[in-house]
Design a protein around this motif. Structure first.
Motif, PDB file in Angstrom:
ATOM      1  N   UNK A  20      18.897  37.827   6.039  1.00 45.49           N
ATOM      2  CA  UNK A  20      19.848  38.288   6.958  1.00 45.49           C
ATOM      3  C   UNK A  20      21.235  38.523   6.406  1.00 45.49           C
ATOM      4  N   UNK A  21      21.339  37.685   5.333  1.00 43.57           N
ATOM      5  CA  UNK A  21      22.914  37.614   5.166  1.00 43.57           C
ATOM      6  C   UNK A  21      23.072  38.415   3.668  1.00 43.57           C
ATOM      7  N   UNK A  22      21.977  39.235   3.282  1.00 49.87           N
ATOM      8  CA  UNK A  22      22.025  39.774   2.046  1.00 49.87           C
ATOM      9  C   UNK A  22      23.123  40.862   1.631  1.00 49.87           C
ATOM     10  N   UNK A  23      23.365  41.465   3.159  1.00 53.99           N
ATOM     11  CA  UNK A  23      24.274  42.590   2.901  1.00 53.99           C
ATOM     12  C   UNK A  23      23.532  43.886   2.559  1.00 53.99           C
ATOM     13  N   UNK A  24      22.366  43.999   2.441  1.00 55.35           N
ATOM     14  CA  UNK A  24      21.637  45.075   1.903  1.00 55.35           C
ATOM     15  C   UNK A  24      20.727  45.551   3.209  1.00 55.35           C
ATOM     16  N   UNK A  25      20.184  46.848   2.910  1.00 54.90           N
ATOM     17  CA  UNK A  25      19.356  47.417   4.253  1.00 54.90           C
ATOM     18  C   UNK A  25      17.917  46.730   4.237  1.00 54.90           C
ATOM     19  N   UNK A  26      18.043  45.610   4.430  1.00 55.28           N
ATOM     20  CA  UNK A  26      16.379  44.847   4.321  1.00 55.28           C
ATOM     21  C   UNK A  26      15.947  44.619   5.789  1.00 55.28           C
ATOM     22  N   UNK A  27      14.652  45.069   5.843  1.00 55.56           N
ATOM     23  CA  UNK A  27      14.229  44.927   7.332  1.00 55.56           C
ATOM     24  C   UNK A  27      12.960  43.921   7.227  1.00 55.56           C
ATOM     25  N   UNK A  28      13.203  43.101   8.155  1.00 61.58           N
ATOM     26  CA  UNK A  28      12.100  42.126   8.160  1.00 61.58           C
ATOM     27  C   UNK A  28      11.208  42.127   9.487  1.00 61.58           C
ATOM     28  N   UNK A  29      11.131  43.379  10.096  1.00 58.32           N
ATOM     29  CA  UNK A  29      10.379  43.738  11.337  1.00 58.32           C
ATOM     30  C   UNK A  29       9.231  44.130  11.025  1.00 58.32           C
ATOM     31  N   UNK A  30       8.637  44.517   9.726  1.00 56.24           N
ATOM     32  CA  UNK A  30       7.285  44.667   9.483  1.00 56.24           C
ATOM     33  C   UNK A  30       7.494  46.200   8.924  1.00 56.24           C
ATOM     34  N   UNK A  31       6.310  46.930   9.083  1.00 54.83           N
ATOM     35  CA  UNK A  31       6.091  48.278   8.444  1.00 54.83           C
ATOM     36  C   UNK A  31       6.586  49.229   9.510  1.00 54.83           C
ATOM     37  N   UNK A  32       7.502  50.016   8.928  1.00 49.98           N
ATOM     38  CA  UNK A  32       8.196  51.392   9.878  1.00 49.98           C
ATOM     39  C   UNK A  32       7.597  52.597   9.572  1.00 49.98           C
TER      40      UNK A  32
END
Length: 50
Positions: A20-32
């Motif tokens: 969450x604090x990495x600053x990149x566009x990482x989604x932990x919401x599962x597959x999109x």
């Protein structure tokens, strides 16, 4: 057993913090499966010959 549970909670918390604090566009919401998640399609080329 308690030590393993505490270690798991600490590691999971650290992983969530870094995601969450990495600053990149990482989604932990599962597959999109939305259109925005895919690159534009390449233009079609001539059909392959046999």
């Amino acid at each position: 057993m308690v030590k393993i549970l505490i270690a798991f909670v600490v590691v999971a918390g650290a992983a969530l913090y870094l995601l969450t604090k990495g600053g990149s566009d990482v989604s932990i919401a599962g597959e999109s499966h939305s259109v925005e998640s895919h690159a534009p399609a390449a233009p079609a080329s001539a059909p392959a010959e046999k």
